[in-house]
Design a protein around this motif. Sequence first.
Motif, short mmCIF file in Angstrom:
data_model
loop_
_atom_site.label_atom_id
_atom_site.label_comp_id
_atom_site.label_asym_id
_atom_site.label_seq_id
_atom_site.Cartn_x
_atom_site.Cartn_y
_atom_site.Cartn_z
N LEU A 68 0.84 -1.19 0.00
CA LEU A 68 0.00 0.00 0.00
C LEU A 68 0.88 1.24 0.00
N ASP A 69 0.77 2.03 -1.06
CA ASP A 69 1.56 3.25 -1.21
C ASP A 69 3.05 2.97 -1.03
N GLY A 70 3.49 1.87 -1.63
CA GLY A 70 4.91 1.51 -1.62
C GLY A 70 5.39 0.76 -0.40
N LYS A 71 4.51 0.51 0.58
CA LYS A 71 4.92 -0.19 1.80
C LYS A 71 4.24 -1.55 1.88
N ALA A 83 -2.69 1.92 12.71
CA ALA A 83 -2.24 3.23 12.23
C ALA A 83 -2.43 3.35 10.72
N THR A 84 -2.20 2.26 10.00
CA THR A 84 -2.38 2.27 8.55
C THR A 84 -3.83 2.48 8.18
N ARG A 85 -4.73 1.81 8.87
CA ARG A 85 -6.17 1.99 8.61
C ARG A 85 -6.60 3.43 8.88
N ALA A 86 -6.07 3.99 9.96
CA ALA A 86 -6.48 5.34 10.35
C ALA A 86 -5.99 6.40 9.38
#
Length: 240
Positions: A68-71, A83-86
Amino acid sequence: MPKEILTLQHISKSFPDGDRTITVLDDISLTVKAGEFVAIVGPSGSGKSTLLSVIGALLTPTNGKVVLDGKDISGFKPAQLTATRASNIGFIFQSPNLIPYLTIKDQLLLIGKINKISKKANRNKMNELVQELGLQHRVDNYPSSLSGGEKQRVAIGRAFMNDPKIILADEPTASLDSERGRTVVEKIAYEVKTRRKAAIMVTHDERMLDLCDRVLHIEDGKLIEGKSSQKKNHPTPAQT
């Protein structure tokens, strides 16, 4: 060239069932770029909701990578996934799931507070979204006074408040009539195009597919690329 927001690399997801294992997702690969609105259709039990949960960092894949977005978030710990969901993912569900004791304004501002956005930036974003979604005359109303379509538009605004990289919509028209349902999907398409977000919509409603850039079919846990929509009808600001 549009940036790749989401890449799935050979994703599989299995669950134990007594003395056997059930494979719900089977070697799925997919790329979605900025500004792209993708629909996923398939029969009940085909793996649509499981796939959306894996993409949305709610489930960890058994095998494969979610980038997701390069990560690569596949191996993230629970706190990292939260934290990713938020910060990077916006969810729109069948039911708007609005908080009954908060006004529309406060529903949206709450997302910014959770993500520690400055008060000024948070309020500016809220004002911008309610204008785009045609809710400016409803900002001080509570959910109980809104129509079904208005509630879903609030849910769309809430999903965009954290400026996510990707929007995940799970049957967003399920509880709406065809006219209100189309308006809601047009709003999603417009936000995706103007804000250059990626979006994936799981749906049974084939009347909405012309608003999407690609239609994918899932059956028995396998993803099949469908034909692109023959007629694109992405909304303009005047239509919204």
